[in-house]
Design a protein around this motif. Structure first.
Motif, mmCIF file in Angstrom:
data_model
loop_
_atom_site.group_PDB
_atom_site.id
_atom_site.type_symbol
_atom_site.label_atom_id
_atom_site.label_comp_id
_atom_site.label_asym_id
_atom_site.label_seq_id
_atom_site.Cartn_x
_atom_site.Cartn_y
_atom_site.Cartn_z
ATOM 1 N N CYS A 1 0.847 -1.202 0.000
ATOM 2 C CA CYS A 1 0.000 0.000 0.000
ATOM 3 C C CYS A 1 0.877 1.245 0.000
ATOM 4 O O CYS A 1 1.981 1.249 0.558
ATOM 5 N N LEU A 2 0.356 2.289 -0.595
ATOM 6 C CA LEU A 2 1.065 3.563 -0.626
ATOM 7 C C LEU A 2 0.407 4.550 0.329
ATOM 8 O O LEU A 2 -0.820 4.684 0.354
ATOM 9 N N SER A 3 1.233 5.240 1.104
ATOM 10 C CA SER A 3 0.784 6.341 1.960
ATOM 11 C C SER A 3 1.491 7.601 1.480
ATOM 12 O O SER A 3 2.720 7.685 1.518
ATOM 13 N N TYR A 4 0.727 8.598 1.032
ATOM 14 C CA TYR A 4 1.309 9.781 0.403
ATOM 15 C C TYR A 4 0.328 10.941 0.553
ATOM 16 O O TYR A 4 -0.702 10.820 1.220
ATOM 17 N N THR A 5 0.638 12.060 -0.055
ATOM 18 C CA THR A 5 -0.262 13.213 -0.014
ATOM 19 C C THR A 5 -0.808 13.509 -1.397
ATOM 20 O O THR A 5 -0.072 13.473 -2.386
ATOM 21 N N TRP A 6 -2.092 13.796 -1.452
ATOM 22 C CA TRP A 6 -2.679 14.329 -2.671
ATOM 23 C C TRP A 6 -2.156 15.758 -2.817
ATOM 24 O O TRP A 6 -2.011 16.491 -1.838
ATOM 25 N N GLY A 7 -1.932 16.184 -4.020
ATOM 26 C CA GLY A 7 -1.408 17.525 -4.209
ATOM 27 C C GLY A 7 0.076 17.575 -3.901
ATOM 28 O O GLY A 7 0.768 16.551 -3.861
ATOM 29 N N TRP B 1 5.641 7.761 1.153
ATOM 30 C CA TRP B 1 6.297 8.575 0.124
ATOM 31 C C TRP B 1 6.265 10.032 0.566
ATOM 32 O O TRP B 1 5.205 10.648 0.664
ATOM 33 N N LEU B 2 7.465 10.598 0.845
ATOM 34 C CA LEU B 2 7.577 11.979 1.302
ATOM 35 C C LEU B 2 7.848 12.951 0.161
ATOM 36 O O LEU B 2 8.005 14.145 0.402
ATOM 37 N N GLY B 3 7.907 12.450 -1.076
ATOM 38 C CA GLY B 3 8.132 13.312 -2.234
ATOM 39 C C GLY B 3 9.541 13.159 -2.779
ATOM 40 O O GLY B 3 10.415 12.548 -2.163
ATOM 41 N N LYS B 4 9.759 13.726 -3.936
ATOM 42 C CA LYS B 4 11.066 13.586 -4.594
ATOM 43 C C LYS B 4 12.055 14.658 -4.158
ATOM 44 O O LYS B 4 13.261 14.526 -4.384
ATOM 45 N N ASP B 5 11.581 15.731 -3.530
ATOM 46 C CA ASP B 5 12.468 16.819 -3.111
ATOM 47 C C ASP B 5 13.374 16.336 -1.977
ATOM 48 O O ASP B 5 12.898 15.823 -0.971
#
Length: 716
Positions: free
Chosen positions: A51-57, A148-152
């Motif tokens: 499962c993926l846990s991330y932010t929309w936007g 997933w905290l983003g690619k930055d």
């Protein structure tokens, strides 16, 4: 470039146990052409999946606030299902993850995954409601959850240093079968001041704070369910192409919390919220361990972990399994308060998803996800459910400060669950067994019709003077050490002013000094015998830090504080009544008159000692104070109430409620709906919030005559 393919059309799911998974995630070198395969399975017979846990936007708060990357920025994903294919528009942050997944390993992209934006038909409210009600089963059944905290990667290297296995070996010890709470070594050097002396450590702390502050994932409501329902060892944290251990992150944040260091390094944003950077991870880790050990039906004390079953029974006075599950819902709703949600209804539905894990098999959720219902209606329905199923009107304690409410036209007695106010109820924060309505007459005590809540109670007093709030809106200068010091000196000066207006002997026979420091922390239980010494250490610590200051405002405040302490000491009956002993005041005064280069070793030694001694008191202030302020009443009492309390507000003892409440009288409205209790003239009020009133938390008001003046009122 606009796609020539049609939008993807979902086939209806065959039954209520069905869900969708994706696999064969692929992208080209530029990431502009993403594709996947979508398949349908039953939860009872499905392949292993992640499962993926991330932010929309946007992944970063700065991008969301600047508008550089918005929720309307969509990327194309080609979805292939049995007999059909089409384009699905997804957010950039999800697109970045799918590209990283396809690049990281060929095997990873071929494994099944569940991603809400793809596996749920977001335009179909029925499908959305049905799948959201299953998310507890979906996440708890996953082999792994990827955060997933983003690619930055900004500030990541320093953030990762604190969670590296090398450093974690110092603060994360013991067996992996033990809880993180037991394994966290608060005595580790990193929690005991090493950051003040090691070269470059200050820059690392600044990066740590910025990393937390910038990532929206740490503030998202759904992550609570997504992480809590997974096993800690099954969670991987991804940032760009780097990976972190979730258990290391929880242990480090827990060490910051238990040592008190977290409150010292918090940034301006979290100073306003009343918490420290990493507090969200502490909440997630604690709730995760509660759920691992049986949740509301946890049988063993586990030795090193707070027993959730006992906590719910003691806080809410519920004894059976169903009652504990009702209490657990309110408990999780309180935990979710500081978190964000894309849809305001999700604050309720995410909480219900966690509680749903502990319902008997086949039971319908207490609150079923219904996205067609307005937010106001969902919140009212939730508050009504808690009102009907939990004793002591405990849902009223969840109502946030009026200045923090966001939902329009919500009755004042209904918590605005989308508000991110961080403080807990007095009983939840302090674990005190308050019983302000002890000695009440027989019920009924409340009734509800439409949106009007009628209560039975008595007005005990009126607010006469206000103190300033420790968490009032911050100025930029608070980011600096001198700014934070100035803030606290202003608060100390203000509370001493309030204290000086009280009678030297308080209503319960103690001194006004004792009434002050006990009210400041809501008289939390299990106070050690040397607690007055800890309070004095708190004063000495900040006064000592400010000695020799060249800032005129600081100098003026110090002069005012020392003068007020001297006046208060003049009315002391014994040394126990001193704010600071005359010897301590004299030592401070001598050092304050000296130039910085002439400061003696006695003052430096004293500062080191009092800093350590005052940690526990600062911790208790952090639990009781956020979004609250001290006040005094027309009868000469002192209380700790909501930040928005005004002079003229009334302090009420409400039957069946464990704490008093601050209520605001409303002008008579002849067009308002009629009260369900029309046997007497009923006045209308708005609920400002619960309050601590020193000397009246265990039935003293009713015993002193208020019992004869109880009446019905309406909360609107």
């Amino acid at each position: 470039m606009q796609s020539q393919q049609e939008g993807f059309k979902y086939d209806p799911l065959p039954d209520t146990r069905s869900f969708r998974l994706i696999k064969e995630i692929a992208s080209d070198a530029t990431g502009s052409h993403l594709s996947c395969v979508l398949e349908t399975f039953s939860l009872d017979a499905c392949p292993s999946y992640r499962c993926l846990s991330y932010t929309w936007g946007p992944a970063l708060i700065s991008d969301a606030e600047s508008g550089e990357t918005t929720d309307t920025a969509r990327f194309e994903l080609i979805v292939r299902a049995e007999g059909t294919a089409g384009v699905l528009l997804i957010h950039e942050n999800l697109s970045d993850f799918l590209c990283e997944l396809s690049d990281s390993s060929s095997s990873g992209s071929k494994q099944y995954m569940w991603v809400d934006a793809i596996c749920i038909d977001q335009d179909n409210l029925k499908d959305r409601s049905s799948q959201v009600s299953m998310m507890d089963s979906i996440y708890s059944g996953a082999d792994k959850v990827i955060v997933w905290l983003g690619k930055d990667m900004a500030d990541f290297s320093d953030f990762a240093w604190f969670h590296s296995d090398a450093l974690a070996s110092e603060y994360l010890q013991g067996s992996q079968t033990d809880s993180t709470l037991k394994r966290t070594n608060v005595a580790a050097p990193i929690f005991q001041g090493a950051y003040r002396t090691e070269p470059g450590i200050l820059e690392k702390w600044q990066s740590y704070c910025r990393f937390f502050e910038q990532r929206r994932w740490f503030n998202r409501a759904w992550v609570v369910q997504e992480v809590v329902l997974a096993r800690p060892s099954d969670i991987e944290v991804w940032c760009g192409n780097e990976r972190l251990r979730w258990t290391n992150m929880v242990a480090f944040a827990l060490g910051l919390f238990l040592s008190g260091l977290g409150m010292d390094i918090r940034t301006m944003r979290n100073r306003v919220k009343g918490q420290f950077n990493g507090a969200e991870v502490v909440r997630l880790g604690a709730l995760q361990e509660f759920c691992e050990r049986g949740g509301p039906d946890q049988e063993s004390s586990c030795g090193d972990v707070v027993n959730l079953k006992e906590l719910l029974q003691e806080t809410y006075d519920v004894t059976d399994s169903e009652g504990r599950r009702h209490a657990f819902l309110q408990h999780v709703l309180a935990i979710l308060r500081p978190f964000d949600s894309f849809d305001p209804r999700d604050k309720v539905y995410a909480a219900m998803g966690i509680v749903g894990r502990f319902l008997p098999s086949g039971s319908r959720p207490f609150i079923y996800p219904e996205y067609e219902r307005p937010v106001k209606e969902v919140y009212e329905h939730t508050a009504k459910f808690l009102l009907e199923h939990l004793p002591y009107l405990s849902v009223l304690a969840l109502v946030e400060d009026p200045s923090r409410r966001e939902t329009v036209n919500l009755p004042s007695w209904v918590p605005d669950f989308c508000s991110q106010q961080a403080n807990m109820s007095f009983r939840g924060a302090t674990q005190m067994r308050y019983n302000a309505s002890a000695g009440q007459p027989p019920g009924p005590f409340w009734s509800l019709k439409d949106s009007i809540l009628s209560l039975r109670g008595g007005c005990h007093d009126t607010v006469a003077q206000l103190g300033i709030s420790l968490t009032r809106p911050a100025e930029e200068s608070w980011l600096s050490e001198s700014g934070a010091l100035l803030e606290f000196l202003e608060v100390i000066d203000d509370v001493l002013r309030l204290c000086s207006t009280l009678d030297p002997t308080y209503i319960n026979g103690t001194s006004r000094v004792q009434a002050l420091w006990r009210t400041w922390i809501a008289d939390q239980e299990s106070l050690p015998a040397d607690f007055l010494h800890q309070f004095r250490c708190l004063l000495l610590y900040h006064l000592g830090q400010a000695s020799g200051s060249q800032v005129q405002r600081v100098t003026d405040l110090l002069e005012s504080i020392v003068y007020q302490m001297t006046v208060l000491n003049g009315s002391a009956r014994s040394e126990e009544d001193f704010l600071l002993t005359p010897q301590q005041v004299a030592l401070y005064a001598i050092q304050n008159c000296a130039k910085p280069e002439e400061r003696t070793v006695e003052l430096d030694a004293m500062l080191e000692e009092v800093s350590e001694c005052s940690q526990h008191f600062r911790f208790l202030i952090g639990r009781a104070q956020p979004f609250r302020r001290l006040y005094t009443t027309s009868k000469g009492y002192i209380g700790l109430g909501p930040m928005s309390t005004q002079v003229g507000d009334e302090v009420w003892i409400i039957c069946d409620a464990k704490t008093p409440f601050v209520l605001r009288p409303q002008p008579e409205n002849t067009n308002a709906p009629k009260s369900p209790t029309p046997t007497e003239e009923v006045k209308q009020f708005r609920l400002v919030g619960e309050t601590y009133l020193h000397g009246f938390m265990n039935g003293e008001a009713l015993q002193s005559g208020l019992l004869d003046h109880l009446r019905w009122i309406d909360l609107i």
